[in-house]
Motif scaffolding. Sequence first.
Motif, PDB file in Angstrom:
ATOM      1  N   VAL A  77       0.854  -1.184   0.000  1.00  0.00           N
ATOM      2  CA  VAL A  77       0.000   0.000   0.000  1.00  0.00           C
ATOM      3  C   VAL A  77       0.894   1.241   0.000  1.00  0.00           C
ATOM      4  N   ALA A  78       0.558   2.211  -0.845  1.00  0.00           N
ATOM      5  CA  ALA A  78       1.281   3.479  -0.884  1.00  0.00           C
ATOM      6  C   ALA A  78       0.382   4.594  -0.358  1.00  0.00           C
ATOM      7  N   VAL A  79       1.011   5.688   0.063  1.00  0.00           N
ATOM      8  CA  VAL A  79       0.259   6.851   0.525  1.00  0.00           C
ATOM      9  C   VAL A  79       0.828   8.097  -0.128  1.00  0.00           C
ATOM     10  N   VAL A  80      -0.052   8.919  -0.686  1.00  0.00           N
ATOM     11  CA  VAL A  80       0.377  10.170  -1.305  1.00  0.00           C
ATOM     12  C   VAL A  80      -0.375  11.335  -0.661  1.00  0.00           C
ATOM     13  N   PRO A  81       0.353  12.336  -0.166  1.00  0.00           N
ATOM     14  CA  PRO A  81      -0.298  13.536   0.361  1.00  0.00           C
ATOM     15  C   PRO A  81      -0.790  14.404  -0.807  1.00  0.00           C
ATOM     16  N   VAL A  82      -1.996  14.925  -0.689  1.00  0.00           N
ATOM     17  CA  VAL A  82      -2.536  15.846  -1.690  1.00  0.00           C
ATOM     18  C   VAL A  82      -2.819  17.169  -1.001  1.00  0.00           C
ATOM     19  N   ALA A 132       2.759   6.743   7.624  1.00  0.00           N
ATOM     20  CA  ALA A 132       3.812   5.865   7.101  1.00  0.00           C
ATOM     21  C   ALA A 132       4.782   5.418   8.185  1.00  0.00           C
ATOM     22  N   GLU A 133       4.867   6.177   9.255  1.00  0.00           N
ATOM     23  CA  GLU A 133       5.701   5.778  10.389  1.00  0.00           C
ATOM     24  C   GLU A 133       5.002   4.747  11.275  1.00  0.00           C
ATOM     25  N   THR A 134       3.685   4.697  11.181  1.00  0.00           N
ATOM     26  CA  THR A 134       2.899   3.854  12.076  1.00  0.00           C
ATOM     27  C   THR A 134       2.366   2.599  11.398  1.00  0.00           C
ATOM     28  N   TYR A 135       2.121   2.689  10.108  1.00  0.00           N
ATOM     29  CA  TYR A 135       1.555   1.578   9.347  1.00  0.00           C
ATOM     30  C   TYR A 135       2.492   1.266   8.168  1.00  0.00           C
ATOM     31  N   PRO A 136       2.423   0.054   7.611  1.00  0.00           N
ATOM     32  CA  PRO A 136       3.350  -0.328   6.530  1.00  0.00           C
ATOM     33  C   PRO A 136       2.950   0.266   5.185  1.00  0.00           C
ATOM     34  N   LEU A 137       3.223   1.546   5.013  1.00  0.00           N
ATOM     35  CA  LEU A 137       2.864   2.277   3.808  1.00  0.00           C
ATOM     36  C   LEU A 137       4.109   2.832   3.123  1.00  0.00           C
ATOM     37  N   LEU A 138       4.098   2.834   1.809  1.00  0.00           N
ATOM     38  CA  LEU A 138       5.133   3.495   1.030  1.00  0.00           C
ATOM     39  C   LEU A 138       4.776   4.967   0.905  1.00  0.00           C
ATOM     40  N   LEU A 139       5.584   5.838   1.487  1.00  0.00           N
ATOM     41  CA  LEU A 139       5.312   7.270   1.451  1.00  0.00           C
ATOM     42  C   LEU A 139       5.811   7.869   0.139  1.00  0.00           C
ATOM     43  N   VAL A 152      -3.482   5.124  -0.711  1.00  0.00           N
ATOM     44  CA  VAL A 152      -4.144   6.013   0.240  1.00  0.00           C
ATOM     45  C   VAL A 152      -3.898   7.447  -0.194  1.00  0.00           C
ATOM     46  N   LEU A 153      -4.959   8.209  -0.347  1.00  0.00           N
ATOM     47  CA  LEU A 153      -4.860   9.633  -0.658  1.00  0.00           C
ATOM     48  C   LEU A 153      -5.117  10.411   0.627  1.00  0.00           C
ATOM     49  N   VAL A 154      -4.101  11.083   1.141  1.00  0.00           N
ATOM     50  CA  VAL A 154      -4.282  11.954   2.304  1.00  0.00           C
ATOM     51  C   VAL A 154      -4.553  13.354   1.774  1.00  0.00           C
ATOM     52  N   ASN A 155      -5.813  13.734   1.782  1.00  0.00           N
ATOM     53  CA  ASN A 155      -6.232  15.001   1.197  1.00  0.00           C
ATOM     54  C   ASN A 155      -6.454  16.049   2.286  1.00  0.00           C
ATOM     55  N   ALA A 156      -5.802  17.194   2.142  1.00  0.00           N
ATOM     56  CA  ALA A 156      -5.928  18.260   3.138  1.00  0.00           C
ATOM     57  C   ALA A 156      -6.584  19.509   2.567  1.00  0.00           C
ATOM     58  N   HIS A 157      -7.185  19.390   1.384  1.00  0.00           N
ATOM     59  CA  HIS A 157      -7.894  20.540   0.799  1.00  0.00           C
ATOM     60  C   HIS A 157      -9.326  20.161   0.501  1.00  0.00           C
ATOM     61  N   GLY A 158     -10.269  20.840   1.128  1.00  0.00           N
ATOM     62  CA  GLY A 158     -11.675  20.503   1.012  1.00  0.00           C
ATOM     63  C   GLY A 158     -12.247  20.680  -0.382  1.00  0.00           C
ATOM     64  N   ARG A 199     -10.878  -2.948  -3.632  1.00  0.00           N
ATOM     65  CA  ARG A 199     -10.474  -1.786  -2.825  1.00  0.00           C
ATOM     66  C   ARG A 199      -9.134  -1.260  -3.343  1.00  0.00           C
ATOM     67  N   ARG A 200      -9.174  -0.178  -4.084  1.00  0.00           N
ATOM     68  CA  ARG A 200      -7.975   0.361  -4.724  1.00  0.00           C
ATOM     69  C   ARG A 200      -7.529   1.706  -4.150  1.00  0.00           C
ATOM     70  N   ILE A 201      -8.495   2.564  -3.793  1.00  0.00           N
ATOM     71  CA  ILE A 201      -8.153   3.902  -3.312  1.00  0.00           C
ATOM     72  C   ILE A 201      -8.893   4.191  -2.012  1.00  0.00           C
ATOM     73  N   LEU A 202      -8.150   4.629  -1.003  1.00  0.00           N
ATOM     74  CA  LEU A 202      -8.720   5.063   0.273  1.00  0.00           C
ATOM     75  C   LEU A 202      -8.478   6.554   0.419  1.00  0.00           C
ATOM     76  N   LEU A 203      -9.548   7.315   0.565  1.00  0.00           N
ATOM     77  CA  LEU A 203      -9.453   8.762   0.749  1.00  0.00           C
ATOM     78  C   LEU A 203      -9.545   9.069   2.232  1.00  0.00           C
ATOM     79  N   TYR A 204      -8.533   9.763   2.757  1.00  0.00           N
ATOM     80  CA  TYR A 204      -8.450  10.009   4.203  1.00  0.00           C
ATOM     81  C   TYR A 204      -7.799  11.379   4.433  1.00  0.00           C
ATOM     82  N   PRO A 205      -8.204  12.117   5.478  1.00  0.00           N
ATOM     83  CA  PRO A 205      -9.282  11.874   6.434  1.00  0.00           C
ATOM     84  C   PRO A 205     -10.634  12.290   5.858  1.00  0.00           C
ATOM     85  N   GLY A 206     -11.695  11.655   6.354  1.00  0.00           N
ATOM     86  CA  GLY A 206     -13.047  12.078   6.027  1.00  0.00           C
ATOM     87  C   GLY A 206     -13.538  13.119   7.015  1.00  0.00           C
TER      88      GLY A 206
END
Length: 250
Positions: A18-23, A50-57, A103-109, A126-133
């Motif tokens: 699983v990878a995570v990208v900040p948006v 990424a420090e807490t869970y096994p994610l590619l940052l 995982v998409l970490v989205n910080a813009h509403g 399950r391909r894309i997780l949008l977080y936080p809701g």
Amino acid sequence: MWITEATSTDIAARTPAVAVVPVGSFEQHGDHLPLITDTVIASLIAQRLAETYPLLLLPPVTLSCSHEHEGFPGTVSLSAATLTAIITDIQHSLARSGIHQLVLVNAHGGNYTLSNLAQQANTESRRILLYPGRGDWNQARAAAAMVSDGHDDMHAGELETSILLHATPDLVRPSYREADHAAPNREHLHLLGMTAYTSTGVIGHPSAASADKGAAALDALTTAFAAHYALFTGTADTHAGEGSIHRTSR
């Protein structure tokens, strides 16, 4: 802002699934916060995950859909189609290397298009997780004992200012103490944009911000991700605490 310093051999040794990208975005946040505020916040959350869970940052997407903020100097936007294409290209590239969940970490509403992208991607698996809701942000506010809510504290307010006061205080100007602006009725925001409701770019209560609140909010968001991760990956165990697969630099 934190960006991964992991090498190719680091990733090969861990084989993340699983990878995570900040948006983030590049848009006005009043006088007291920088144009890169959303990118900083998304990167901070993604780093913690990424420090807490096994994610590619992955490095952040720094431009997005900020059209409602145009009219304020410095704001730069991408079209919804372009942002969708960027995320889709990232997803396809990861898949070619064997990573099929993102995982998409989205910080813009204003990045509404990401919700449609995630829903479409998840129709077959399950391909894309949008977080936080919205619920995750609300829980973070409650955990931090913030005095404002997500509606009245929409932009450059208590939440965003608190997170930067905690993690990057050098990016916060003292003017946050006198920057409060109320605009509870914004029914034509999509038509008129932010300039119709604020002359400063702020809608919220930055004067109520504190570094302690920012730390508590980040902690809450990191903890709340466990349930999302377990559902996304279909695992009973979130694997929290396995260690980071990246090194970061500020």
